[in-house]
Design a protein around this motif. Structure first.
Motif, PDB file in Angstrom:
ATOM      1  N   PRO A 247       1.126  32.210 -12.572  1.00 45.31           N
ATOM      2  CA  PRO A 247       0.282  31.083 -13.004  1.00 45.31           C
ATOM      3  C   PRO A 247      -0.784  31.590 -13.967  1.00 45.31           C
ATOM      4  CG  PRO A 247      -0.462  31.901 -10.889  1.00 45.31           C
ATOM      5  CD  PRO A 247       0.727  32.751 -11.269  1.00 45.31           C
ATOM      6  N   CYS A 248      -1.672  30.690 -14.424  1.00 45.05           N
ATOM      7  CA  CYS A 248      -2.855  31.143 -15.166  1.00 45.05           C
ATOM      8  C   CYS A 248      -3.673  32.024 -14.236  1.00 45.05           C
ATOM      9  CB  CYS A 248      -3.686  29.952 -15.622  1.00 45.05           C
ATOM     10  SG  CYS A 248      -5.321  30.396 -16.271  1.00 45.05           S
ATOM     11  N   MET A 249      -4.210  33.107 -14.764  1.00 48.81           N
ATOM     12  CA  MET A 249      -4.961  34.065 -13.952  1.00 48.81           C
ATOM     13  C   MET A 249      -6.389  33.592 -13.670  1.00 48.81           C
ATOM     14  SD  MET A 249      -2.827  36.558 -13.394  1.00 48.81           S
ATOM     15  CE  MET A 249      -1.241  35.746 -13.582  1.00 48.81           C
ATOM     16  N   GLN A 250      -6.813  32.480 -14.276  1.00 46.71           N
ATOM     17  CA  GLN A 250      -8.172  31.950 -14.095  1.00 46.71           C
ATOM     18  C   GLN A 250      -9.192  33.078 -14.256  1.00 46.71           C
ATOM     19  OE1 GLN A 250      -8.084  28.792 -14.047  1.00 46.71           O
ATOM     20  NE2 GLN A 250      -6.058  28.332 -13.244  1.00 46.71           N
ATOM     21  N   CYS A 251      -9.098  33.757 -15.365  1.00 49.38           N
ATOM     22  CA  CYS A 251      -9.915  34.952 -15.603  1.00 49.38           C
ATOM     23  C   CYS A 251     -11.415  34.652 -15.496  1.00 49.38           C
ATOM     24  CB  CYS A 251      -9.630  35.497 -16.999  1.00 49.38           C
ATOM     25  SG  CYS A 251      -7.890  35.812 -17.329  1.00 49.38           S
ATOM     26  N   GLU A 252     -12.138  35.592 -14.914  1.00 46.46           N
ATOM     27  CA  GLU A 252     -13.602  35.462 -14.895  1.00 46.46           C
ATOM     28  C   GLU A 252     -14.182  35.767 -16.276  1.00 46.46           C
ATOM     29  OE1 GLU A 252     -15.470  37.544 -11.673  1.00 46.46           O
ATOM     30  OE2 GLU A 252     -13.981  36.820 -10.229  1.00 46.46           O
ATOM     31  N   ASN A 253     -13.447  36.513 -17.069  1.00 49.72           N
ATOM     32  CA  ASN A 253     -13.833  36.777 -18.453  1.00 49.72           C
ATOM     33  C   ASN A 253     -12.666  36.362 -19.345  1.00 49.72           C
ATOM     34  OD1 ASN A 253     -15.145  37.735 -20.730  1.00 49.72           O
ATOM     35  ND2 ASN A 253     -14.412  39.841 -20.435  1.00 49.72           N
ATOM     36  N   PRO A 254     -12.446  35.072 -19.509  1.00 46.02           N
ATOM     37  CA  PRO A 254     -11.210  34.578 -20.138  1.00 46.02           C
ATOM     38  C   PRO A 254     -11.217  34.712 -21.666  1.00 46.02           C
ATOM     39  CG  PRO A 254     -12.604  32.739 -19.486  1.00 46.02           C
ATOM     40  CD  PRO A 254     -13.314  33.977 -19.040  1.00 46.02           C
ATOM     41  N   PRO A 255     -10.304  35.482 -22.230  1.00 50.93           N
ATOM     42  CA  PRO A 255     -10.250  35.617 -23.696  1.00 50.93           C
ATOM     43  C   PRO A 255      -9.918  34.311 -24.405  1.00 50.93           C
ATOM     44  CG  PRO A 255      -8.850  37.246 -22.595  1.00 50.93           C
ATOM     45  CD  PRO A 255      -9.291  36.299 -21.554  1.00 50.93           C
ATOM     46  N   CYS A 256      -9.325  33.363 -23.695  1.00 49.82           N
ATOM     47  CA  CYS A 256      -8.945  32.101 -24.313  1.00 49.82           C
ATOM     48  C   CYS A 256     -10.146  31.223 -24.624  1.00 49.82           C
ATOM     49  CB  CYS A 256      -7.993  31.353 -23.384  1.00 49.82           C
ATOM     50  SG  CYS A 256      -8.694  31.080 -21.723  1.00 49.82           S
ATOM     51  N   VAL A 257     -11.238  31.399 -23.913  1.00 52.56           N
ATOM     52  CA  VAL A 257     -12.384  30.479 -24.055  1.00 52.56           C
ATOM     53  C   VAL A 257     -13.173  30.699 -25.345  1.00 52.56           C
ATOM     54  CG1 VAL A 257     -14.618  29.833 -23.040  1.00 52.56           C
ATOM     55  CG2 VAL A 257     -12.564  29.943 -21.604  1.00 52.56           C
TER      56      VAL A 257
ATOM     57  N   ILE B 178     -12.702  27.982 -12.299  1.00 51.20           N
ATOM     58  CA  ILE B 178     -11.429  27.539 -12.853  1.00 51.20           C
ATOM     59  C   ILE B 178     -11.572  27.351 -14.366  1.00 51.20           C
ATOM     60  CG2 ILE B 178      -9.736  25.662 -12.913  1.00 51.20           C
ATOM     61  CD1 ILE B 178     -10.259  25.237  -9.936  1.00 51.20           C
ATOM     62  N   VAL B 179     -10.635  27.887 -15.112  1.00 52.60           N
ATOM     63  CA  VAL B 179     -10.621  27.721 -16.570  1.00 52.60           C
ATOM     64  C   VAL B 179      -9.877  26.419 -16.863  1.00 52.60           C
ATOM     65  CG1 VAL B 179      -9.889  28.701 -18.762  1.00 52.60           C
ATOM     66  CG2 VAL B 179     -10.730  30.194 -16.934  1.00 52.60           C
ATOM     67  N   ALA B 180     -10.582  25.477 -17.448  1.00 53.21           N
ATOM     68  CA  ALA B 180     -10.064  24.110 -17.586  1.00 53.21           C
ATOM     69  C   ALA B 180      -9.877  23.740 -19.053  1.00 53.21           C
ATOM     70  CB  ALA B 180     -11.017  23.130 -16.913  1.00 53.21           C
TER      71      ALA B 180
ATOM     72  N   ALA C 208      -4.691  34.166 -27.775  1.00 54.35           N
ATOM     73  CA  ALA C 208      -5.694  35.007 -27.118  1.00 54.35           C
ATOM     74  C   ALA C 208      -5.333  35.356 -25.679  1.00 54.35           C
ATOM     75  CB  ALA C 208      -7.047  34.297 -27.147  1.00 54.35           C
ATOM     76  N   CYS C 209      -4.573  34.514 -25.027  1.00 55.79           N
ATOM     77  CA  CYS C 209      -4.260  34.769 -23.613  1.00 55.79           C
ATOM     78  C   CYS C 209      -3.298  35.950 -23.493  1.00 55.79           C
ATOM     79  CB  CYS C 209      -3.637  33.538 -22.968  1.00 55.79           C
ATOM     80  SG  CYS C 209      -3.058  33.861 -21.278  1.00 55.79           S
ATOM     81  N   PRO C 210      -3.693  36.993 -22.790  1.00 53.27           N
ATOM     82  CA  PRO C 210      -2.814  38.154 -22.669  1.00 53.27           C
ATOM     83  C   PRO C 210      -1.708  37.981 -21.637  1.00 53.27           C
ATOM     84  CG  PRO C 210      -4.909  38.598 -21.605  1.00 53.27           C
ATOM     85  CD  PRO C 210      -5.011  37.212 -22.176  1.00 53.27           C
ATOM     86  N   TYR C 211      -1.689  36.850 -20.957  1.00 52.03           N
ATOM     87  CA  TYR C 211      -0.711  36.649 -19.889  1.00 52.03           C
ATOM     88  C   TYR C 211       0.365  35.623 -20.252  1.00 52.03           C
ATOM     89  CZ  TYR C 211      -4.386  39.069 -17.390  1.00 52.03           C
ATOM     90  OH  TYR C 211      -5.323  39.996 -17.012  1.00 52.03           O
ATOM     91  N   GLY C 212       0.298  35.063 -21.443  1.00 50.19           N
ATOM     92  CA  GLY C 212       1.291  34.048 -21.814  1.00 50.19           C
ATOM     93  C   GLY C 212       1.185  32.802 -20.963  1.00 50.19           C
ATOM     94  N   ALA C 213      -0.033  32.497 -20.496  1.00 47.33           N
ATOM     95  CA  ALA C 213      -0.199  31.413 -19.530  1.00 47.33           C
ATOM     96  C   ALA C 213      -0.370  30.043 -20.173  1.00 47.33           C
ATOM     97  CB  ALA C 213      -1.402  31.705 -18.624  1.00 47.33           C
ATOM     98  N   ARG C 214      -0.447  29.997 -21.497  1.00 46.08           N
ATOM     99  CA  ARG C 214      -0.692  28.720 -22.172  1.00 46.08           C
ATOM    100  C   ARG C 214       0.518  28.307 -23.003  1.00 46.08           C
ATOM    101  NH1 ARG C 214      -6.129  26.988 -23.311  1.00 46.08           N
ATOM    102  NH2 ARG C 214      -7.530  27.934 -21.796  1.00 46.08           N
ATOM    103  N   THR C 215       0.787  27.023 -23.017  1.00 46.05           N
ATOM    104  CA  THR C 215       1.880  26.499 -23.844  1.00 46.05           C
ATOM    105  C   THR C 215       1.432  25.202 -24.514  1.00 46.05           C
ATOM    106  OG1 THR C 215       2.784  25.626 -21.780  1.00 46.05           O
ATOM    107  CG2 THR C 215       3.910  27.511 -22.732  1.00 46.05           C
TER     108      THR C 215
ATOM    109  N   ARG D 185      -1.688  23.416 -22.879  1.00 42.55           N
ATOM    110  CA  ARG D 185      -1.726  23.129 -21.449  1.00 42.55           C
ATOM    111  C   ARG D 185      -1.557  24.407 -20.634  1.00 42.55           C
ATOM    112  NH1 ARG D 185       1.808  17.763 -20.442  1.00 42.55           N
ATOM    113  NH2 ARG D 185       0.640  17.880 -18.500  1.00 42.55           N
ATOM    114  N   LYS D 186      -2.039  24.373 -19.430  1.00 39.21           N
ATOM    115  CA  LYS D 186      -1.979  25.548 -18.569  1.00 39.21           C
ATOM    116  C   LYS D 186      -2.229  25.166 -17.118  1.00 39.21           C
ATOM    117  CE  LYS D 186      -5.849  27.912 -18.119  1.00 39.21           C
ATOM    118  NZ  LYS D 186      -6.469  27.190 -17.001  1.00 39.21           N
ATOM    119  N   CYS D 187      -1.953  26.086 -16.230  1.00 41.75           N
ATOM    120  CA  CYS D 187      -2.262  25.932 -14.806  1.00 41.75           C
ATOM    121  C   CYS D 187      -3.768  25.771 -14.612  1.00 41.75           C
ATOM    122  CB  CYS D 187      -1.764  27.160 -14.050  1.00 41.75           C
ATOM    123  SG  CYS D 187      -2.546  27.454 -12.450  1.00 41.75           S
TER     124      CYS D 187
END
Ligand code: SF4
Ligand code: SF4
Length: 314
Positions: free
Chosen positions: A149-159, A174-176, A191-198, A250-252
């Motif tokens: 799932p999305c890792m809900q990073c505390e330091n999210p590169p996507c933001v 939660i990263v929303a 930016a997301c290193p986990y491929g969590a966004r589409t 979109r993402k988890c």
């Protein structure tokens, strides 16, 4: 929804004899980010050591371990009680985390499908794929599984890359997404290193079928179930025309709409192997807090400083 991973794995030194074919755990995790454009360089051994205070990871279990004895008939009941206790706290004191026991995941994809159904996801959008690795040589082959799932990073590169502030971190971590704000530039996907966004291109499952001409949402091309109202972010959104989330990323989101109603995320309640834990890590009495305190936990790509809130048990 799943993708094959290379088969060149070797068990870490000190592991007990493993009946499975030899393969490289490092190689496996190097391919776990999902998505061809994703930079994937996962290292379970080093990451585990970092999380567990620099010690070597414990031996991998050849078979699923027994469930923790929590003195209750089902882990879900305890997590449900934990969740409702957390909801009585101010939102900024909740620390939602997920833990996934890779020893218990059977690769059934029930969580993936539950998420698709819960969030009314169209073709091409999967919030929680289960990555797969086939290892060994026929006839001595087996598979490994990793839900992502999305890792809900505390330091999210996507933001910080979002030019319009459409993606943000809530008080509970939660990263929303703000679909109405998103302009669809897709910087956050890169930016997301986990491929969590589409990206939601507005496709429908009925495209290309005899019932689908013209395959345009809101017209005869979309069946009723494809226009069903979704409740992500506690909003009501029906897929019509080009309205959001069509044209958005979109993402988890940890099923915000469920957890704030006192219900566990769909992937947790559906997990056939009881491999997924969820709750408030700031509550020491919660099951999830106890699970992630064990030395055999790791997080993906910790070297990037993203501080994921999804933990894996090895
Ligand atoms: S796609 Fe949307 S959320 Fe992502 S960076 Fe662009 S505007 Fe922000
Ligand atoms: S996993 Fe990706 S999308 Fe999720 S918070 Fe981290 S950087 Fe953002």
């Amino acid at each position: 929804m799943a993708r094959k991973l290379p088969a060149d794995h070797t068990a870490p030194a000190g592991d007990p004899p493993d009946p499975r074919p030899a393969t490289s755990r490092r190689a496996f995790l190097k391919t776990l980010g999902a998505g061809a454009a994703t930079m994937v360089a996962l290292d379970i051994l080093e990451t585990t050591a970092a999380v567990s205070g620099g010690t070597a990871p414990p031996p991998a279990a050849a078979t699923a371990p027994p469930l923790p004895d929590v003195g209750e008939p089902d882990l879900l009941l305890r997590m449900q009680a934990d969740l409702r206790r957390a909801l009585r706290k101010p939102v900024h004191l909740r620390r939602w985390v997920m833990a996934i026991d890779l020893r218990r995941c059977i690769g059934c994809h029930a969580c993936t499908i539950a998420c698709v159904a819960e969030n009314k996801l169209p073709p091409g959008i999967v919030y929680r794929p289960v990555l797969e690795e086939e290892i060994g040589t026929y006839p001595n082959v087996t598979r490994r599984f990793l839900p992502r799932p999305c890792m809900q990073c505390e330091n999210p590169p996507c933001v910080p890359v979002c030019p319009v502030g459409a993606t943000y971190r809530r008080a509970d971590g939660i990263v929303a997404m703000n679909y109405d704000q998103c302009i669809g530039c897709r910087y956050c996907i890169t930016a997301c290193p986990y491929g969590a966004r589409t990206f939601d291109f507005g496709h429908t499952y009925t495209e290309g079928t005899v019932d689908a001409a013209p395959a345009v949402l809101g017209r005869s091309g979309a069946e009723g179930y494809e226009r069903a109202t979704a409740h992500e972010y506690k909003q009501r959104r029906e897929r019509r025309g080009q309205a959001s989330p069509i044209g958005n990323v979109r993402k988890c989101h940890f099923c915000i709409h469920r957890i704030e109603a006192g219900v566990l995320p769909a992937c947790v309640t559906t997990c056939v192997g009881r491999a997924t834990y969820f709750g408030d890590a700031s509550d020491p009495d919660s099951l999830v807090a106890q699970v992630i305190s064990r030395p055999n936990t790791m997080r993906l790509k910790e070297e990037l400083g993203t501080r994921p809130r999804v933990y894996y048990l090895l």
